[in-house]
Write an enzyme that holds these catalytic residues in place. Structure first.
Site, mmCIF file in Angstrom:
data_model
loop_
_atom_site.group_PDB
_atom_site.id
_atom_site.type_symbol
_atom_site.label_atom_id
_atom_site.label_comp_id
_atom_site.label_asym_id
_atom_site.label_seq_id
_atom_site.Cartn_x
_atom_site.Cartn_y
_atom_site.Cartn_z
ATOM 1 N N HIS A 17 0.868 -1.199 0.000
ATOM 2 C CA HIS A 17 0.000 0.000 0.000
ATOM 3 C C HIS A 17 0.893 1.234 0.000
ATOM 4 C CE1 HIS A 17 -3.793 2.226 1.387
ATOM 5 N NE2 HIS A 17 -2.858 3.148 1.251
ATOM 6 N N HIS A 19 1.591 5.360 -1.707
ATOM 7 C CA HIS A 19 1.253 6.537 -2.516
ATOM 8 C C HIS A 19 2.528 7.111 -3.121
ATOM 9 C CE1 HIS A 19 -2.870 6.683 -0.908
ATOM 10 N NE2 HIS A 19 -2.312 6.210 0.185
ATOM 11 N N LEU A 20 2.626 7.052 -4.453
ATOM 12 C CA LEU A 20 3.811 7.616 -5.120
ATOM 13 C C LEU A 20 3.559 9.019 -5.645
ATOM 14 C CD1 LEU A 20 5.287 4.734 -7.344
ATOM 15 C CD2 LEU A 20 6.208 5.635 -5.205
ATOM 16 N N ARG A 21 2.272 9.407 -5.763
ATOM 17 C CA ARG A 21 1.906 10.675 -6.401
ATOM 18 C C ARG A 21 2.355 10.684 -7.864
ATOM 19 N NH1 ARG A 21 -1.263 10.911 -2.182
ATOM 20 N NH2 ARG A 21 -0.492 12.081 -0.393
ATOM 21 N N ASN A 45 -5.093 7.294 -6.066
ATOM 22 C CA ASN A 45 -5.801 8.547 -5.709
ATOM 23 C C ASN A 45 -5.044 9.777 -6.179
ATOM 24 O OD1 ASN A 45 -3.822 8.106 -3.705
ATOM 25 N ND2 ASN A 45 -4.980 9.243 -2.163
ATOM 26 N N LYS A 107 -9.388 -0.200 -5.877
ATOM 27 C CA LYS A 107 -9.425 0.406 -4.545
ATOM 28 C C LYS A 107 -10.771 1.063 -4.272
ATOM 29 C CE LYS A 107 -7.847 2.101 -0.669
ATOM 30 N NZ LYS A 107 -6.661 2.786 -0.220
ATOM 31 N N HIS A 145 -10.427 1.061 1.729
ATOM 32 C CA HIS A 145 -10.212 2.056 2.786
ATOM 33 C C HIS A 145 -11.399 1.895 3.735
ATOM 34 C CE1 HIS A 145 -8.703 5.996 4.413
ATOM 35 N NE2 HIS A 145 -9.881 5.868 5.000
ATOM 36 N N HIS A 183 -4.547 -0.640 5.610
ATOM 37 C CA HIS A 183 -4.128 0.106 6.813
ATOM 38 C C HIS A 183 -5.089 -0.091 7.995
ATOM 39 C CE1 HIS A 183 -6.874 2.872 4.899
ATOM 40 N NE2 HIS A 183 -5.975 3.418 4.118
ATOM 41 N N LEU A 228 -4.887 9.136 7.927
ATOM 42 C CA LEU A 228 -6.181 8.460 7.978
ATOM 43 C C LEU A 228 -6.010 7.017 7.534
ATOM 44 C CD1 LEU A 228 -8.460 11.294 6.592
ATOM 45 C CD2 LEU A 228 -8.507 10.328 8.898
ATOM 46 N N ASP A 256 1.506 2.697 3.491
ATOM 47 C CA ASP A 256 0.652 3.873 3.309
ATOM 48 C C ASP A 256 1.481 5.146 3.316
ATOM 49 O OD1 ASP A 256 -1.656 5.275 2.823
ATOM 50 O OD2 ASP A 256 -2.358 5.257 4.894
ATOM 51 N N HIS A 260 3.294 14.599 1.622
ATOM 52 C CA HIS A 260 2.594 15.882 1.505
ATOM 53 C C HIS A 260 3.632 16.972 1.719
ATOM 54 C CE1 HIS A 260 -1.645 14.531 1.524
ATOM 55 N NE2 HIS A 260 -1.219 13.549 2.294
ATOM 56 N N ALA A 272 -3.804 14.772 5.668
ATOM 57 C CA ALA A 272 -3.597 13.456 6.290
ATOM 58 C C ALA A 272 -2.581 12.661 5.488
ATOM 59 C CB ALA A 272 -4.919 12.700 6.325
HETATM 60 C C1 NCD Z 1 -3.393 9.096 2.055
HETATM 61 C C2 NCD Z 1 -2.912 10.123 1.054
HETATM 62 O O1 NCD Z 1 -2.341 11.143 1.455
HETATM 63 O O2 NCD Z 1 -3.087 9.907 -0.147
HETATM 64 N N1 NCD Z 1 -3.424 9.692 3.350
HETATM 65 C C3 NCD Z 1 -3.422 9.049 4.537
HETATM 66 O O3 NCD Z 1 -3.580 9.692 5.568
HETATM 67 N N2 NCD Z 1 -3.229 7.752 4.609
HETATM 68 C C4 NCD Z 1 -4.708 8.563 1.648
HETATM 69 C C5 NCD Z 1 -5.130 7.319 2.367
HETATM 70 O O4 NCD Z 1 -4.560 6.238 2.192
HETATM 71 O O5 NCD Z 1 -6.075 7.390 3.156
HETATM 72 ZN ZN ZN Z 2 -3.216 5.123 1.621
#
Ligand code: NCD
Ligand code: ZN
Length: 353
Positions: A17, A19-21, A45, A107, A145, A183, A228, A256, A260, A272
């Site tokens: 899990h 997030h690479l953006r 996302n 997802k 989620h 998560h 989150l 996860d 940011h 988050a």
């Molecule tokens: C994630 C994100 O920033 O994309 N943020 C997080 O708090 N985990 C989104 C997610 O997995 O809920």
């Molecule tokens: Zn996530």
């Protein structure tokens, strides 16, 4: 697994899990993950979200280009793509995704649950039944989620309520659907995943293994510990640690990690997400060692995930060495910077390059 008191060598792990953006930050975040992990499940996302296979393949190309720019061999890191389930995801799209062999999960973000989830699902069984039926038939995992978005439900109870309102009805309708409860953060979640009939598993982050909700308020408000689902009470952390280090193969690693920009975390309405890609395995090793279960790290990080996803175990190895490791205060990223989780603190393990 090989270990003595000073080093541990495990099968190269995967992050189930992540997030690479996209865009300018991609180069740094891909490089951080590829240093430790052979594969990762890439969350969809983006803005706009990745809702079809064509978009997932184009995103994979951008990730591969970032690997090239970072001089990382393509064979060293494989992005496992996902789609973002919407009210309009068709059975045909699920079939296209499955046939692509590039998409490994779809997802579910309940609409409004977290960062970039506005396009999420409003009514899972009402709107997505055809897609879910196709996923069940094709063995395509649903990645969840697991939080309700009902504002009447206390933020800390949203995972437990999700089990009753969404998971149980979903799995009654689709008992053979592969589901990953992403998560996981609560004792209720652990109990549910342990006892559920059928193909259900869960990922657990390093931060939920290491911290309880006190971390959010230690000496003042701490935005870098805000994610989150939010950190929970100590009893929940202990249940997660017990699950991650125990005998069940239903629990596996998912960081996860979510970058940011510093200014949007240290903000009146902070985002988050915790950034842990830089030091994920050191954080997990710290958590496992805290309960004397480093011997279970390999199953959690490298074996249980591939078994659930039906993929081979990695060939390579990763070695962690016992040595002081100071987490940087800030990581330059594109035109901003990201503050990693537990910035400025010291860990007792370091992954060798
Ligand atoms: C994630 C994100 O920033 O994309 N943020 C997080 O708090 N985990 C989104 C997610 O997995 O809920
Ligand atoms: Zn996530």
């Amino acid at each position: 697994m090989f270990s003595n008191t000073d080093t541990i060598t495990i099968t190269r792990p995967d992050d189930w899990h992540l997030h690479l953006r996209d865009g300018a930050v991609l180069d740094s975040v891909v490089a951080d993950t590829a240093r430790q992990f052979a594969r990762a499940i890439i969350m969809p996302n983006l803005k706009p979200p990745v809702i079809n296979t064509a978009q997932a393949l184009a995103y994979r190309d951008r990730i591969r280009a970032a690997l090239d720019r970072a001089s990382i061999e393509q064979a060293a890191f494989t992005p496992l793509m996902t789609l973002y389930l919407t009210d309009n995801t068709s059975a045909q799209e699920v079939l296209t995704a499955s046939e692509s062999a590039a998409v490994h999960g779809i997802k579910l973000y309940p609409a409004g649950a977290t960062t970039n989830s506005d396009a999420g699902v409003t009514d899972l069984l009402g709107r997505c039944a055809k897609a879910l039926e196709a996923m069940q038939r094709l063995g395509m995992p649903l990645l969840v989620h697991g939080e309700v978005t009902d504002p009447a439900i206390d933020l800390f109870d949203r995972e437990a309520v999700f089990i009753d309102r969404v998971m149980i009805p979903l799995r009654r309708e689709f008992p053979e659907l592969k589901v990953v409860f992403e998560h996981l953060t609560t004792r209720e979640g652990v109990d549910y995943v342990r006892q559920a009939q059928g193909p259900v598993a869960a990922t657990i982050t390093a931060h939920h293994l290491l911290y309880n909700r006190n971390a959010l308020f230690q000496g003042g408000i701490r935005p870098h510990w805000y994610c989150l689902p939010v950190l929970k009470r100590e009893t929940h952390r202990q249940a997660l640690l017990d699950a991650a280090t125990g005998q069940s193969d239903r629990f596996f690693l998912g960081t996860d990690s979510a970058p940011h920009p510093k200014g949007l975390k240290e903000h009146a309405c902070g985002c988050a997400g915790c950034y842990t890609a830089l030091h994920a395995m050191e954080l997990y090793a710290t958590a496992f060692e805290s309960v004397g279960r480093l011997d279970r790290l390999e199953a959690f990080a490298s074996l249980n995930g591939p078994a659930f996803y039906g993929l081979p175990v990695n060939q390579g190895k990763l070695t962690l060495q016992r040595q002081p490791y100071s987490i940087p205060e800030e990581l330059p990223m594109a035109d901003s910077s990201v503050v990693p989780l537990a910035a400025g603190e010291s860990l007792g393990w370091k992954a060798l390059a």
